[in-house]
Design a protein around this motif. Sequence first.
Motif, PDB file in Angstrom:
ATOM      1  N   LEU B  98      69.560  39.608  -1.326  1.00 61.76           N
ATOM      2  CA  LEU B  98      69.280  40.720  -0.401  1.00 61.76           C
ATOM      3  C   LEU B  98      68.290  41.698  -1.013  1.00 61.76           C
ATOM      4  N   GLY B  99      68.536  42.027  -2.277  1.00 62.26           N
ATOM      5  CA  GLY B  99      67.665  42.987  -2.975  1.00 62.26           C
ATOM      6  C   GLY B  99      66.237  42.498  -3.049  1.00 62.26           C
ATOM      7  N   THR B 100      66.081  41.227  -3.449  1.00 67.23           N
ATOM      8  CA  THR B 100      64.730  40.676  -3.597  1.00 67.23           C
ATOM      9  C   THR B 100      64.015  40.635  -2.249  1.00 67.23           C
ATOM     10  N   GLY B 101      64.716  40.148  -1.241  1.00 65.33           N
ATOM     11  CA  GLY B 101      64.093  40.034   0.080  1.00 65.33           C
ATOM     12  C   GLY B 101      63.639  41.363   0.616  1.00 65.33           C
ATOM     13  N   SER B 102      64.500  42.367   0.498  1.00 66.56           N
ATOM     14  CA  SER B 102      64.133  43.672   1.052  1.00 66.56           C
ATOM     15  C   SER B 102      63.086  44.366   0.195  1.00 66.56           C
ATOM     16  N   THR B 103      63.128  44.123  -1.119  1.00 62.88           N
ATOM     17  CA  THR B 103      62.157  44.747  -2.012  1.00 62.88           C
ATOM     18  C   THR B 103      60.741  44.260  -1.714  1.00 62.88           C
ATOM     19  N   LEU B 104      60.636  42.958  -1.420  1.00 61.89           N
ATOM     20  CA  LEU B 104      59.311  42.379  -1.195  1.00 61.89           C
ATOM     21  C   LEU B 104      58.573  43.029  -0.027  1.00 61.89           C
ATOM     22  N   THR B 105      59.322  43.607   0.901  1.00 62.63           N
ATOM     23  CA  THR B 105      58.648  44.217   2.056  1.00 62.63           C
ATOM     24  C   THR B 105      57.823  45.424   1.649  1.00 62.63           C
ATOM     25  N   THR B 106      58.241  46.130   0.605  1.00 67.10           N
ATOM     26  CA  THR B 106      57.459  47.306   0.202  1.00 67.10           C
ATOM     27  C   THR B 106      56.758  47.144  -1.141  1.00 67.10           C
ATOM     28  N   VAL B 107      57.272  46.264  -1.977  1.00 64.64           N
ATOM     29  CA  VAL B 107      56.738  46.211  -3.339  1.00 64.64           C
ATOM     30  C   VAL B 107      55.280  45.710  -3.377  1.00 64.64           C
ATOM     31  N   VAL B 108      54.948  44.789  -2.493  1.00 63.42           N
ATOM     32  CA  VAL B 108      53.571  44.272  -2.488  1.00 63.42           C
ATOM     33  C   VAL B 108      52.620  45.383  -2.066  1.00 63.42           C
TER      34      VAL B 108
END
Lengths: 279, 211
Positions: B98-108
């Motif tokens: 969950l953390g990785t998936g949601s993080t990718l939306t803003t981290v890039v």
Amino acid sequence: MGEQRSIWYKLGNIDYRIIYLLVALMTAWPLWSPVGTPMTVGENVKQYAEHIRDMEPGTVVLCGFSGYMTMLPDIEPIYLATWKMLFEKDVKIMVRVTDVDGPVVIRQEFEKIKPEENFGKVYGVDYMIFPYVLMPTATEIAFTDNIRTVYPVDYYGTPLDDLPIMEGIESMHDVDWYFTSGADWGNQRYTIPYGVKLLCWGTGTGLLPFVPPFYDPVSGPCYGYVGGASQGGELELESGFFGAGVKYNDCKNLAILGLFAFVLLGNVSYFGEKYLGGS
Amino acid sequence: MADAIFAGIQVAMVLAVWSYLYKENIFSKVASSIVISISTVHFFLVYVQRTIDSAVIPLLNGRISYIIPLTLGLLMYTRLTKKWAWLSSYAYSLQIGLGTGSTLTTVVASSITGRIAMLINEPFKGATMFDKLSGTFLFIGAILSMTYWLFTREATGIYGYGVKIGRLFLMASIGMLYAEDVLWSQSLFVGAWEMIIDNFIKAVILGIPVG
């Protein structure tokens, strides 16, 4: 018979407890009697204050309050000056406590500020506080999407729908500014999908090295930032709400002079021993 | 009277911790043990209360879906036994996924493309000539700092000079981090001193009103 050491060596090996004592005395002196060392206000602090002053009536502000006991001396001057600036304006203030001892600290801060008495504000109408909730990523996403799913009640247990301030505020789409302790990807969860503007406040060590790359006073995502008690003093100077920050600057400036003297001594010792010799 | 006693306890605790700077002693050990144990108990109670309020009570009120997060939370504790430790990987994998998936939306956008765009814009966004020169200096510094981390060719010749200058930029950044840390520690030190001088010496011993 023991080896004879040069004066340069002895200079570089002064008992460290003397340094502690000197720094302690130089820190304590301005607390007893203020010295008034000069201060200038940085551009980032000016922009932070300017954006608060420019807030229109009815602006919705979400404050991520990460005040915790052990760090308080470094951040309280920023918080107190910011609260006072915000309470002077006709804006809606929602406070989200992000640390486990935040509920105790926020209560103490508002007891000092007295929003009702000094600024004519009413709890639930002009400002409100959310209770502490541990906020891992999934919970934070739920919060940005629908505030009431994570916080059905406020800090005092009142349902959010019973607070006039919460009328028409459902998600981050309804929030204009977010005060937070960083501007990295975690905080940009508020800016990228929702267009919330960031103003950053926090400790010097946790904020100042990391926020500047995201700072742009015109286009954001961070429109202004204040980090640590030193810049807290600058904010007090800029806002006119004087508190502990200016006094802390006095202490830190003098203590830094003490440290600087020992850095100088260490260098004199090193180069003296290297180039002027001595056994 | 209560304030005076409270201020006295605060001062005694601070002095006990500071006595460690002279050398380790029984007072510093007792003070740090008190602080750590009180903090641990406080955090433990807050988290237990929070779990009861946000999950157990809704579950008891008929919101059956709350059984899922509660079960996942309990599965974490299976690591305490060798036999059942594998069950905790379900809870961990769900959380990390969950953390990785949601993080990718803003981290890039914020930490990769956003930073590259900021770096490219740096020399051009200044209002004055000094700001533009400063931006150009930072741009060059950032590029040279990146060369320090290229290990696929030997750092010789002009490239070698670039790496050395890049290293200076990195050292300057690390120096700033250290300086921030010193200033932060000083703030805490001043806070403790303020408590001793204002709350105890001035208010309790000398009876001077402190604003």
